[in-house]
Motif scaffolding. Structure first.
Motif, short mmCIF file in Angstrom:
data_model
loop_
_atom_site.label_atom_id
_atom_site.label_comp_id
_atom_site.label_asym_id
_atom_site.label_seq_id
_atom_site.Cartn_x
_atom_site.Cartn_y
_atom_site.Cartn_z
N HIS A 1 59.17 45.01 14.85
CA HIS A 1 59.59 44.10 13.79
C HIS A 1 60.92 43.43 14.09
O HIS A 1 61.17 42.31 13.62
N THR A 2 61.81 44.10 14.84
CA THR A 2 63.12 43.53 15.12
C THR A 2 63.14 42.64 16.36
O THR A 2 64.01 41.78 16.49
N PHE B 1 71.47 50.05 12.45
CA PHE B 1 70.34 50.92 12.77
C PHE B 1 69.16 50.53 11.89
O PHE B 1 69.30 50.35 10.69
N GLY B 2 67.99 50.41 12.51
CA GLY B 2 66.78 50.08 11.78
C GLY B 2 66.58 48.59 11.64
O GLY B 2 67.22 47.79 12.32
N GLU B 3 65.68 48.23 10.75
CA GLU B 3 65.37 46.83 10.49
C GLU B 3 66.35 46.24 9.49
O GLU B 3 67.04 46.97 8.79
N GLN C 1 71.02 57.70 18.04
CA GLN C 1 70.01 58.60 17.47
C GLN C 1 68.83 57.85 16.87
O GLN C 1 67.96 58.47 16.27
N TYR C 2 68.79 56.51 17.02
CA TYR C 2 67.81 55.74 16.28
C TYR C 2 67.11 54.68 17.13
O TYR C 2 67.69 54.15 18.07
#
Length: 187
Positions: free
Chosen positions: A81-82, A164-166, A145-146
């Motif tokens: 998604h990113t 971190f993440g979307e 960590q992600y």
């Protein structure tokens, strides 16, 4: 009979735990590294198995550039998604001083295969440099960590921003624009 069943269950549980620990130590990040803090000097790319779309890169040779380090793995849905957003940043700001480096750190054994990684890079249309970090050396150097994780490094090699993440795409882009000294409307 019940005590034998309990003993068997405990033995199976211990064997499974030992097996998972062995798997984790061979394929997972150590988790022992402290997370890189804003303002810290960014670690160099280390322990890289292969460089794709680029000759090997070194943060010292990128001095004076803004560097976006994107930790990803090709079978991660959040990474998928990113990727369009990371590609857009690369296309929009590459000629203005941004260098995007995808650090592919695999989660699963099939993601270690360079052929599979090359296929994924073609499938996603990634043209920026990708470092294959099968041994988690760069991942651990950053204390990451992600998946996905973005680390933005300024022209002096210091970490100035993490995500971190979307999501937060506009915020990430604005940080890049600020570092590049670009005024006006995004996009």
């Amino acid at each position: 009979m019940i005590s034998r069943l309990r003993i068997a269950a405990v033995a199976i549980g211990l064997a499974a735990t030992a097996g998972l620990a062995a798997y984790a130590s061979s394929e997972e990040p150590s988790g022992g590294s402290a997370a890189l803090q804003t303002g810290a000097q960014a670690p160099n790319f280390t322990g890289i198995n292969n460089w794709l779309n680029s000759p090997p890169l070194d943060l010292k040779q990128l001095h004076g550039k803004v560097v976006l380090v994107d930790f990803w793995t090709f079978d991660c849905i959040n990474c998928a998604h990113t990727i369009p957003h990371v590609k857009e940043l690369d296309a929009r700001y590459r000629d203005k001083g941004l260098v995007v480096v995808g650090v592919h750190t695999p989660e699963y054994s099939f993601e270690h295969d360079t052929g599979n990684l090359k296929k994924a890079i073609r499938q996603y249309g990634i043209t920026y440099p990708v470092a294959q970090d099968n041994g988690y050396a760069t991942w651990n150097a950053y204390g990451n960590q992600y998946w996905p994780a973005e680390y933005l490094i300024d022209q002096n090699g210091k970490l100035v921003y993490t995500h971190f993440g979307e999501g937060d795409y506009a915020q990430t882009e604005q940080k890049i624009r600020d570092l590049l000294g670009i005024q006006g409307k995004q996009g």
